[in-house]
Write a protein that holds these residues in place. Structure first.
Motif, PDB file in Angstrom:
ATOM      1  N   SER A 147      46.205  31.171  25.246  1.00  0.00           N
ATOM      2  CA  SER A 147      46.012  30.236  26.362  1.00  0.00           C
ATOM      3  C   SER A 147      46.680  30.759  27.628  1.00  0.00           C
ATOM      4  CB  SER A 147      46.579  28.856  26.006  1.00  0.00           C
ATOM      5  OG  SER A 147      45.820  28.225  25.014  1.00  0.00           O
ATOM      6  N   LEU A 148      47.888  31.276  27.478  1.00  0.00           N
ATOM      7  CA  LEU A 148      48.592  31.803  28.650  1.00  0.00           C
ATOM      8  C   LEU A 148      47.861  33.016  29.216  1.00  0.00           C
ATOM      9  CD1 LEU A 148      51.089  31.639  30.482  1.00  0.00           C
ATOM     10  CD2 LEU A 148      52.235  33.177  28.885  1.00  0.00           C
ATOM     11  N   SER A 149      47.424  33.914  28.358  1.00  0.00           N
ATOM     12  CA  SER A 149      46.700  35.096  28.827  1.00  0.00           C
ATOM     13  C   SER A 149      45.415  34.699  29.547  1.00  0.00           C
ATOM     14  CB  SER A 149      46.381  36.018  27.657  1.00  0.00           C
ATOM     15  OG  SER A 149      47.562  36.576  27.114  1.00  0.00           O
ATOM     16  N   ARG A 150      44.684  33.757  28.987  1.00  0.00           N
ATOM     17  CA  ARG A 150      43.433  33.320  29.622  1.00  0.00           C
ATOM     18  C   ARG A 150      43.700  32.694  30.985  1.00  0.00           C
ATOM     19  NH1 ARG A 150      40.481  30.558  24.333  1.00  0.00           N
ATOM     20  NH2 ARG A 150      39.332  32.413  23.651  1.00  0.00           N
ATOM     21  N   ALA A 151      44.760  31.904  31.059  1.00  0.00           N
ATOM     22  CA  ALA A 151      45.094  31.277  32.342  1.00  0.00           C
ATOM     23  C   ALA A 151      45.406  32.334  33.389  1.00  0.00           C
ATOM     24  CB  ALA A 151      46.279  30.326  32.165  1.00  0.00           C
ATOM     25  N   LEU A 152      46.194  33.333  33.009  1.00  0.00           N
ATOM     26  CA  LEU A 152      46.555  34.388  33.954  1.00  0.00           C
ATOM     27  C   LEU A 152      45.338  35.215  34.360  1.00  0.00           C
ATOM     28  CD1 LEU A 152      49.940  35.367  32.353  1.00  0.00           C
ATOM     29  CD2 LEU A 152      49.643  34.732  34.746  1.00  0.00           C
ATOM     30  N   VAL A 153      44.492  35.538  33.412  1.00  0.00           N
ATOM     31  CA  VAL A 153      43.295  36.310  33.724  1.00  0.00           C
ATOM     32  C   VAL A 153      42.393  35.544  34.689  1.00  0.00           C
ATOM     33  CG1 VAL A 153      41.155  37.232  32.724  1.00  0.00           C
ATOM     34  CG2 VAL A 153      43.357  37.713  31.640  1.00  0.00           C
ATOM     35  N   THR A 154      42.354  34.231  34.564  1.00  0.00           N
ATOM     36  CA  THR A 154      41.550  33.401  35.463  1.00  0.00           C
ATOM     37  C   THR A 154      41.983  33.571  36.918  1.00  0.00           C
ATOM     38  OG1 THR A 154      41.143  31.755  33.739  1.00  0.00           O
ATOM     39  CG2 THR A 154      40.878  31.014  36.006  1.00  0.00           C
ATOM     40  N   LEU A 155      43.260  33.840  37.136  1.00  0.00           N
ATOM     41  CA  LEU A 155      43.770  34.000  38.503  1.00  0.00           C
ATOM     42  C   LEU A 155      43.336  35.309  39.147  1.00  0.00           C
ATOM     43  CD1 LEU A 155      47.404  32.641  38.055  1.00  0.00           C
ATOM     44  CD2 LEU A 155      45.491  31.486  39.175  1.00  0.00           C
ATOM     45  N   GLY A 156      42.916  36.269  38.346  1.00  0.00           N
ATOM     46  CA  GLY A 156      42.426  37.524  38.908  1.00  0.00           C
ATOM     47  C   GLY A 156      43.523  38.529  39.218  1.00  0.00           C
ATOM     48  N   GLU A 160      48.752  40.955  38.942  1.00  0.00           N
ATOM     49  CA  GLU A 160      49.235  42.295  38.610  1.00  0.00           C
ATOM     50  C   GLU A 160      50.733  42.488  38.851  1.00  0.00           C
ATOM     51  OE1 GLU A 160      46.645  45.066  40.502  1.00  0.00           O
ATOM     52  OE2 GLU A 160      44.992  44.707  39.089  1.00  0.00           O
ATOM     53  N   PRO A 161      51.314  42.022  39.979  1.00  0.00           N
ATOM     54  CA  PRO A 161      52.765  42.182  40.142  1.00  0.00           C
ATOM     55  C   PRO A 161      53.562  41.488  39.038  1.00  0.00           C
ATOM     56  CG  PRO A 161      51.735  41.653  42.245  1.00  0.00           C
ATOM     57  CD  PRO A 161      50.690  41.462  41.195  1.00  0.00           C
ATOM     58  N   ALA A 162      53.122  40.299  38.635  1.00  0.00           N
ATOM     59  CA  ALA A 162      53.817  39.575  37.567  1.00  0.00           C
ATOM     60  C   ALA A 162      53.690  40.316  36.241  1.00  0.00           C
ATOM     61  CB  ALA A 162      53.264  38.164  37.442  1.00  0.00           C
ATOM     62  N   LEU A 163      52.532  40.923  35.995  1.00  0.00           N
ATOM     63  CA  LEU A 163      52.349  41.686  34.759  1.00  0.00           C
ATOM     64  C   LEU A 163      53.246  42.918  34.736  1.00  0.00           C
ATOM     65  CD1 LEU A 163      48.456  41.578  34.273  1.00  0.00           C
ATOM     66  CD2 LEU A 163      50.188  40.225  33.093  1.00  0.00           C
ATOM     67  N   GLU A 182      47.162  42.321  30.425  1.00  0.00           N
ATOM     68  CA  GLU A 182      46.644  43.330  31.367  1.00  0.00           C
ATOM     69  C   GLU A 182      45.338  43.924  30.840  1.00  0.00           C
ATOM     70  OE1 GLU A 182      48.338  47.325  33.579  1.00  0.00           O
ATOM     71  OE2 GLU A 182      48.445  47.153  31.385  1.00  0.00           O
ATOM     72  N   ARG A 183      45.294  44.190  29.543  1.00  0.00           N
ATOM     73  CA  ARG A 183      44.073  44.737  28.940  1.00  0.00           C
ATOM     74  C   ARG A 183      42.911  43.757  29.124  1.00  0.00           C
ATOM     75  NH1 ARG A 183      42.202  47.425  24.192  1.00  0.00           N
ATOM     76  NH2 ARG A 183      39.914  47.387  24.390  1.00  0.00           N
ATOM     77  N   LEU A 194      42.719  42.390  19.282  1.00  0.00           N
ATOM     78  CA  LEU A 194      42.716  43.843  19.431  1.00  0.00           C
ATOM     79  C   LEU A 194      43.637  44.269  20.568  1.00  0.00           C
ATOM     80  CD1 LEU A 194      38.934  44.722  18.931  1.00  0.00           C
ATOM     81  CD2 LEU A 194      40.830  45.113  17.337  1.00  0.00           C
ATOM     82  N   ALA A 195      43.616  43.496  21.657  1.00  0.00           N
ATOM     83  CA  ALA A 195      44.487  43.803  22.790  1.00  0.00           C
ATOM     84  C   ALA A 195      45.951  43.688  22.395  1.00  0.00           C
ATOM     85  CB  ALA A 195      44.170  42.874  23.960  1.00  0.00           C
ATOM     86  N   VAL A 196      46.278  42.684  21.605  1.00  0.00           N
ATOM     87  CA  VAL A 196      47.656  42.503  21.142  1.00  0.00           C
ATOM     88  C   VAL A 196      48.064  43.642  20.215  1.00  0.00           C
ATOM     89  CG1 VAL A 196      49.169  41.065  19.735  1.00  0.00           C
ATOM     90  CG2 VAL A 196      47.695  40.008  21.440  1.00  0.00           C
ATOM     91  N   ASP A 197      47.178  44.008  19.287  1.00  0.00           N
ATOM     92  CA  ASP A 197      47.498  45.102  18.354  1.00  0.00           C
ATOM     93  C   ASP A 197      47.742  46.403  19.105  1.00  0.00           C
ATOM     94  OD1 ASP A 197      47.293  43.417  16.207  1.00  0.00           O
ATOM     95  OD2 ASP A 197      45.243  43.995  15.684  1.00  0.00           O
TER      96      ASP A 197
END
Length: 215
Positions: A147-156, A160-163, A182-183, A194-197
């Motif tokens: 959920s957190l990853s999806r929320a961050l990806v939604t921001l576009g 990147e600086p936070a990542l 980031e992936r 897969l991204a987590v692995d």
């Protein structure tokens, strides 16, 4: 009156039909009972229909009621109110998405707050929101992290600086979660697992390998 009584019926299908009817034929008198039911309704599908019914009513009536629920001691009331606010999408709701909600001790409330935040945030505050959300890297189980990853990806790209900051963390769990996010940002079709692995393998190889991979 029969419809309002049906919202509290013991049978979930009766409650579902009542919520559907309340949304199909919206009346101002339905708003309070719908909001109150959201706080205690045990069935996911009924809750979803309650949210839909509320979106069918004028936002000037529903939004103030939902904002009041954000101060409830009942976690489900907060979570469902946030979910419904995200569906209504009234930008005036943004100031109510507080830091305490984004960091709520209840995972479902926090997840709902993240989803609502990325829908409601003004463009000029997206980078600041990304930095706030990034402090939650490594939290919870798979569903919470996804959920957190999806929320961050939604921001576009503003994330990147936070990542980059999170990927420099001393905590390997935080680094792996940030790298997986980031992936997903670069390749939205990549599967989260897969991204987590992949992120875990990179982190396990140590900082030198991480730097080479990032280049």
């Amino acid at each position: 009156m029969r419809l309002l009584e049906a919202l509290a019926a013991g049978d979930s299908s009766t409650r579902l039909t009542a919520a559907l009817t309340a949304g199909t034929h919206p009346e101002s008198g339905f708003v309070d009972p719908l909001v109150e039911r959201c706080a205690i309704e045990p069935d996911f599908f009924v809750r979803d229909m309650l949210t839909w019914a509320l979106t069918r009513h004028p936002s000037e009536i529903t939004v103030p009621k939902l904002l009041a629920e954000l101060r409830s001691e009942r976690a489900q009331a907060r979570s469902q109110a946030l979910h419904t606010l995200s569906k209504i999408g009234d930008p005036n709701s943004w100031p109510a998405i507080t830091r305490s909600l984004l960091h709520d001790a209840d995972d479902e409330v926090a997840r709902s707050a993240w989803r609502a935040a990325v829908v409601l945030v003004p463009d000029r505050q997206k980078e600041r929101l990304a930095a706030e959300l990034a402090t939650q890297f490594g939290r919870g189980d798979r569903e919470v992290r996804l959920s957190l990853s999806r929320a961050l990806v939604t921001l576009g790209d503003v994330v990147e600086p936070a990542l980059r900051t999170a990927m420099a963390s001393y905590d390997p769990t935080v680094r792996a979660h940030a790298r997986a996010t980031e992936r997903l940002l670069r390749d939205p079709d990549a599967g989260f697992d897969l991204a987590v692995d992949e992120a875990r393998r990179v982190v396990a190889l140590g900082p030198d390998r991480e730097e080479k991979t990032a280049c």
